[in-house]
Design a protein around this motif. Structure first.
Motif, PDB file in Angstrom:
ATOM      1  N   UNK A  79       0.860  -1.131   0.163  1.00  0.00           N
ATOM      2  CA  UNK A  79       0.028   0.098  -0.021  1.00  0.00           C
ATOM      3  C   UNK A  79       0.893   1.272   0.039  1.00  0.00           C
ATOM      4  N   UNK A  80       0.415   2.199  -0.719  1.00  0.00           N
ATOM      5  CA  UNK A  80       0.959   3.694  -0.890  1.00  0.00           C
ATOM      6  C   UNK A  80       1.021   4.218   0.518  1.00  0.00           C
ATOM      7  N   UNK A 137       0.259  -0.439   7.379  1.00  0.00           N
ATOM      8  CA  UNK A 137       0.447  -1.642   6.596  1.00  0.00           C
ATOM      9  C   UNK A 137       1.714  -2.362   6.148  1.00  0.00           C
ATOM     10  N   UNK A 138       2.634  -1.728   6.903  1.00  0.00           N
ATOM     11  CA  UNK A 138       4.027  -2.128   6.569  1.00  0.00           C
ATOM     12  C   UNK A 138       4.936  -2.923   7.587  1.00  0.00           C
ATOM     13  N   UNK A 139       5.659  -3.551   7.118  1.00  0.00           N
ATOM     14  CA  UNK A 139       6.838  -4.257   8.201  1.00  0.00           C
ATOM     15  C   UNK A 139       7.826  -3.329   8.386  1.00  0.00           C
ATOM     16  N   UNK A 141       3.802  -2.148  15.241  1.00  0.00           N
ATOM     17  CA  UNK A 141       3.001  -3.034  15.887  1.00  0.00           C
ATOM     18  C   UNK A 141       4.049  -4.300  15.914  1.00  0.00           C
ATOM     19  N   UNK A 142       5.022  -4.650  14.986  1.00  0.00           N
ATOM     20  CA  UNK A 142       5.895  -5.684  14.995  1.00  0.00           C
ATOM     21  C   UNK A 142       7.057  -5.335  14.318  1.00  0.00           C
ATOM     22  N   UNK A 143       7.997  -5.960  14.438  1.00  0.00           N
ATOM     23  CA  UNK A 143       9.302  -5.937  13.435  1.00  0.00           C
ATOM     24  C   UNK A 143       9.663  -7.131  12.706  1.00  0.00           C
ATOM     25  N   UNK A 144       9.717  -7.031  11.533  1.00  0.00           N
ATOM     26  CA  UNK A 144      10.024  -8.320  10.619  1.00  0.00           C
ATOM     27  C   UNK A 144      11.454  -8.441  10.991  1.00  0.00           C
ATOM     28  N   UNK A 145      12.398  -7.664  11.308  1.00  0.00           N
ATOM     29  CA  UNK A 145      13.688  -8.094  11.327  1.00  0.00           C
ATOM     30  C   UNK A 145      14.598  -7.044  12.327  1.00  0.00           C
ATOM     31  N   UNK A 146      15.396  -7.452  13.268  1.00  0.00           N
ATOM     32  CA  UNK A 146      16.036  -6.268  14.040  1.00  0.00           C
ATOM     33  C   UNK A 146      17.245  -7.144  13.992  1.00  0.00           C
ATOM     34  N   UNK A 147      18.438  -6.179  14.215  1.00  0.00           N
ATOM     35  CA  UNK A 147      19.689  -6.429  14.388  1.00  0.00           C
ATOM     36  C   UNK A 147      20.554  -5.321  14.985  1.00  0.00           C
ATOM     37  N   UNK A 175      11.109  -4.875   4.508  1.00  0.00           N
ATOM     38  CA  UNK A 175      10.531  -3.777   5.281  1.00  0.00           C
ATOM     39  C   UNK A 175      10.901  -2.472   5.218  1.00  0.00           C
ATOM     40  N   UNK A 176      10.574  -1.675   6.118  1.00  0.00           N
ATOM     41  CA  UNK A 176      11.057  -0.190   5.897  1.00  0.00           C
ATOM     42  C   UNK A 176      11.944   0.100   7.099  1.00  0.00           C
TER      43      UNK A 176
END
Length: 299
Positions: A175-176, A185-187, A211-217, A232-233
């Motif tokens: 989604x834009x 709407x984004x991870x 609300x959530x993180x797709x990836x963390x480091x 994700x962003x």
């Protein structure tokens, strides 16, 4: 008493581990252990208590430490008075910096500096953690927080900007994002909260708490690669992400953050020729990189 053994004692007292002292001294950890054993045998007393997590100063070690630190200060004084061979800066300077800035911006320039001054050596510690002058982890530290303690020389090195980025293909199929609310709407990709080494790297709560993180480091380079992979962003430094054609800024006007690099060194070392050379070189280099650190336009 052998000053070399005392140097090993000093580094082990500061780092607390054989491996840490070995890295500082450029030797194997077995060499550090052997030197400490030789010093303890010479003094007839245990200087460290061996523990599961490393080495802790014993009572005799705590009494010895101030005297050895005074000896170190005297050695630095001799170095200040001694002319450098060939007239140029010589010796080792250890520079600590954040991972992305150290690797992408500083490394090529510092490498050229050593080519211009063959007797000068640079250790660049580009790490995702805070480095401490008080522990002698580095000679010059570039940090995101201005040091407020200790006898240190501090200067503002530069500002730099960060933006929210996404991979272009990822953005095209999702989604834009025209306003902050669309971010739901984004991870997202970010740092590991409980391992974050400075509050200056907290960004997303100011923009949109995910609300959530797709990836963390803990690594900014790893986050960058995750964004490139379309996971994700993420908020990334412009000097890292703007050079990549497959990435685009998201909400370029709202999702813009400015942080500051501070440079510091121990006041006692300011007269050393090698420190003056590297300090001045870093200031000049970063000034020339200003357009890269704070680029104009939305990209």
């Amino acid at each position: 008493m052998d000053w070399d053994n005392l140097r090993y004692f000093l580094e082990l007292a500061r780092t607390g581990t054989l491996a840490g002292a070995a890295r500082r001294l450029g030797v194997e950890h077995t060499t550090v252990s052997r030197r400490i054993q030789a010093l303890e045998k010479q003094m007839g007393v245990a200087l460290f208590a061996r523990e599961a997590g490393g080495h802790r100063l014993a009572e005799a070690g705590r009494h010895l430490l101030p005297g050895v630190e005074a000896m170190e200060a005297a050695v630095l004084g001799v170095e200040r008075a001694a002319p450098a061979p060939g007239g140029g800066p010589s010796g080792l300077v250890r520079v600590g910096a954040t991972e992305g800035f150290g690797t992408l911006v500083l490394a090529p320039h510092l490498a050229r500096l050593t080519q211009n001054h063959p007797q000068l050596s640079i250790d660049l510690l580009a790490l995702p953690r805070m480095l401490h002058l008080s522990r002698r982890e580095a000679d010059i530290v570039i940090s995101l927080e201005r040091p407020t303690r200790g006898a240190v020389i501090v200067t503002k090195l530069a500002d730099y900007t960060l933006h929210l980025y996404g991979q272009r293909e990822y953005l095209a199929r999702r989604p834009l994002v025209a306003q902050r609310e669309d971010l739901r709407h984004h991870a997202f990709i970010s740092y590991v909260d409980d391992l974050l080494f400075t509050k200056e790297l907290q960004f997303l709560d100011q923009l949109y708490p995910p609300e959530r993180f797709a990836f963390r480091s803990t690594s900014i380079t790893a986050q960058y690669e995750a964004v490139r992979a379309g996971a994700g962003l993420a908020v990334l430094p412009a000097f890292l992400a703007d050079r990549d054609p497959i990435l685009a800024r998201v909400l370029p006007h709202e999702a813009r953050f400015t942080r500051t690099f501070w440079m510091s060194m121990p006041a006692e070392a300011k007269h050393l020729a090698r420190m003056q050379a590297v300090w001045g070189f870093l200031k000049e280099t970063v000034q020339r990189e200003g357009a890269r650190l704070v680029p104009k336009g939305a990209g």
